[in-house]
Design a protein around this motif. Sequence first.
Motif, short mmCIF file in Angstrom:
data_model
loop_
_atom_site.label_atom_id
_atom_site.label_comp_id
_atom_site.label_asym_id
_atom_site.label_seq_id
_atom_site.Cartn_x
_atom_site.Cartn_y
_atom_site.Cartn_z
N GLY A 274 17.18 -28.16 -10.10
CA GLY A 274 16.00 -28.91 -11.01
C GLY A 274 16.67 -30.31 -11.51
N ARG A 275 18.11 -30.42 -11.49
CA ARG A 275 17.70 -31.65 -11.93
C ARG A 275 18.20 -33.03 -11.30
NH1 ARG A 275 22.03 -31.84 -16.29
NH2 ARG A 275 22.37 -29.77 -17.99
N MET A 276 18.04 -32.36 -9.96
CA MET A 276 17.73 -33.47 -9.04
C MET A 276 16.54 -34.40 -8.98
SD MET A 276 19.85 -33.30 -5.84
CE MET A 276 20.06 -34.72 -5.43
N VAL A 277 15.80 -33.41 -9.73
CA VAL A 277 14.45 -33.09 -9.38
C VAL A 277 13.73 -33.74 -10.56
CG1 VAL A 277 13.42 -32.02 -7.58
CG2 VAL A 277 13.26 -31.26 -9.30
N GLY A 278 14.76 -34.02 -11.53
CA GLY A 278 14.50 -34.42 -12.96
C GLY A 278 13.63 -33.47 -13.91
N ASN A 279 13.68 -32.36 -13.71
CA ASN A 279 12.62 -31.35 -13.95
C ASN A 279 13.14 -29.82 -13.93
OD1 ASN A 279 10.45 -29.30 -15.70
ND2 ASN A 279 8.77 -30.81 -14.33
N ARG A 280 14.55 -29.21 -15.52
CA ARG A 280 15.27 -28.29 -14.82
C ARG A 280 14.56 -27.16 -15.08
NH1 ARG A 280 19.14 -30.44 -18.64
NH2 ARG A 280 19.74 -32.66 -18.32
N ARG A 281 13.09 -26.84 -15.78
CA ARG A 281 12.16 -25.76 -16.02
C ARG A 281 11.69 -25.58 -14.72
NH1 ARG A 281 10.38 -23.82 -20.13
NH2 ARG A 281 8.16 -23.33 -19.41
N GLN A 282 12.27 -26.37 -13.74
CA GLN A 282 11.82 -26.02 -12.24
C GLN A 282 12.64 -24.73 -11.49
OE1 GLN A 282 8.67 -26.28 -10.16
NE2 GLN A 282 7.56 -28.24 -12.20
N ALA A 283 13.74 -25.23 -12.18
CA ALA A 283 14.62 -24.49 -11.35
C ALA A 283 14.50 -22.81 -11.87
CB ALA A 283 16.27 -24.66 -11.60
N LEU A 284 14.22 -22.46 -13.14
CA LEU A 284 13.71 -21.11 -14.06
C LEU A 284 13.43 -20.27 -13.14
CD1 LEU A 284 13.70 -21.98 -17.50
CD2 LEU A 284 16.34 -21.32 -16.15
N PRO A 285 11.82 -20.76 -12.19
CA PRO A 285 11.42 -19.23 -11.59
C PRO A 285 12.01 -19.11 -10.17
CG PRO A 285 9.46 -21.61 -11.76
CD PRO A 285 10.90 -21.63 -12.70
N VAL A 286 12.53 -19.95 -10.22
CA VAL A 286 12.99 -20.25 -8.48
C VAL A 286 14.15 -18.82 -8.39
CG1 VAL A 286 14.17 -20.93 -6.65
CG2 VAL A 286 12.08 -22.06 -7.90
N TYR A 287 15.08 -19.17 -9.85
CA TYR A 287 16.26 -18.47 -10.25
C TYR A 287 15.79 -17.04 -10.77
CZ TYR A 287 21.41 -18.09 -12.09
OH TYR A 287 22.80 -17.76 -12.06
N GLY A 288 14.81 -16.79 -11.36
CA GLY A 288 13.84 -15.53 -11.15
C GLY A 288 14.39 -14.95 -10.73
N ALA A 289 13.03 -15.10 -9.61
CA ALA A 289 12.63 -14.86 -8.31
C ALA A 289 13.57 -14.43 -7.29
CB ALA A 289 12.26 -15.76 -7.56
N MET A 290 14.39 -15.22 -7.35
CA MET A 290 16.54 -14.79 -6.35
C MET A 290 16.68 -13.39 -7.16
SD MET A 290 17.01 -18.27 -5.44
CE MET A 290 16.83 -19.38 -4.59
#
Length: 566
Positions: A274-290
């Motif tokens: 999320g930090r490297m692509v400049g959009n931290r919110r993108q990490a949340l659904p992926v983390y939630g899915a895992m």
Amino acid sequence: MSGEGIGQIVLYLVVVVALSYPLGKWMAFVYSDGFRAPRLITAPERGFYRLMGTDPSQEQDWKSYAKVAVVFMTVFAVLLYVLLRLQEHLPLNPDSLPAVSPHIAMNTTASFVTNTNWQYYGGEFTMSSRAQMAGLAVQNFVSAGIGMAVLVAVIRGFSRRSTTLLGNFWVDLYRSIAYILLPLSVVLAVILISQGVPQTFSGAAVAHTLEGATQTIARGPAASQIAIKQLGTNGGGFFNSNSAVPFENPNGFTNFLEMLSILLIPAATVFMFGRMVGNRRQALPVYGAMLAMTVIGLAVALPAEQHGSQVLRAAGVNITQGHGQSGGNMADKDVRFGIADTVNWAVVTTDASNGSVNGGHDALTAGGGAVPIVNMFTGEVIWGGVGSGFYGMIFYILIAVFIAGLMVGRTPEYLGKKIGAREIKLAAIGALFVPTMALVLTAIAVVTQSGLESIYNPAAHGFSEALYAYDSQSNNNGSAFAGYGATEFSALMGTIALWLGRLVPLVAALALGGTLAAKRTHPASAGTFRTDGGTFGFLLVGIIILTAGLMIFPALTLGPIVEALS
């Protein structure tokens, strides 16, 4: 199920979530262009670049990056194979162990170079201290570092635009090992030593029992290898019985730390993304899915093991375990940890590409044993191995985005990049090749005479053992149902699974990163399907379950399901 067992699992997951965020933040900083280590520790880094003949400021396209990674793996494979074959002639062999046989050396080499640590041998009976430390432990660092480096290159494909460059392999590899894997491993190894895990170059100790008999107790440089095998999602074990041996896993505290180490970096990788692509919110659904898929696996496996089976109850095997928990299937489970911690480890180690165990998977009930098989069959993207797990998840993310685009009638986009036919083809190769190969190799193993010689148990359970073996090796996991034996045939088939299971997704991921890096980004519009919310998380879970489930279900009906019904 007891409240204590559930509480242990909940505490574990809470600690994983709490620690993964700050570590992910640190990892993103380490791989950033602005990262500068203190001058005191940059001298070895500069020396490494000179040794490799590389200019750290010069970046590579995906083809050059992949070529260097594959050649590097090949060179280490040759060195490790020679080391194992010449073991009896090399120093640091206090127990005078003979050379490793050719087919076992071949399989072991492929296993450790590909970050799998599948073991057709008993560590304390086969590998010298030199082989364990200079061969296997080194590969635990290097193979994990390669996976992390490749992931960083793929992520740059999302964050960059109109370029062919993905970074410098040697820089990414060095930073992965020196600034992430090594510091964490030193800390964990010191804690393990303090708890009684041996770290010595002395040979086996000889103890004299009260009855006057002698007992040989294997030992060696164990703590350092155990630390990196867990943190690097390598798995395997210094000792044959792995983390069920008190010398590898002395108590409940070390059991918790070792389990924590399995998921720590894979979980942190999501926040790093999320930090490297400049959009931290993108990490949340992926983390939630895992996290959701981890909980689903636990919700299936824990009741299955806690309930046991009709056969075990009829045989009087169900006993009350320790720690105040109710009875259940305690077969091949360490009484120090009980059912809950053993199930948690079995689920976590197959959610990640780790493969270490603190109990016998072969003795799990049919329902409990099916969960690790399915976990691995997803491509181990629930958390996956360090680096390799998340670039495997990227394949599924793009497939989910593509399907979402078809449903809303718009061109699929992810992070502002339009997803076209080339990207979907690469994602399909990355997501589907390995599970397909696992099924094909299993089929060959159960219909050929040479393959049947490796299966020691009859009927459905024997099939499950073969399925687990090729599922595990294809997906670079390394855990096993213990009834599948080491023959020249199984070692060769496993070697094929190990190499292709690592290299095909790796090259597909880098090709995908190169394609995405060359694309321009487009601003989001009213018709753009959002990928930073819960809806996308649900879609992602559904795509993984449907894709892996439809492929594995026929095999499950021949193995665990038949076994459960019978």
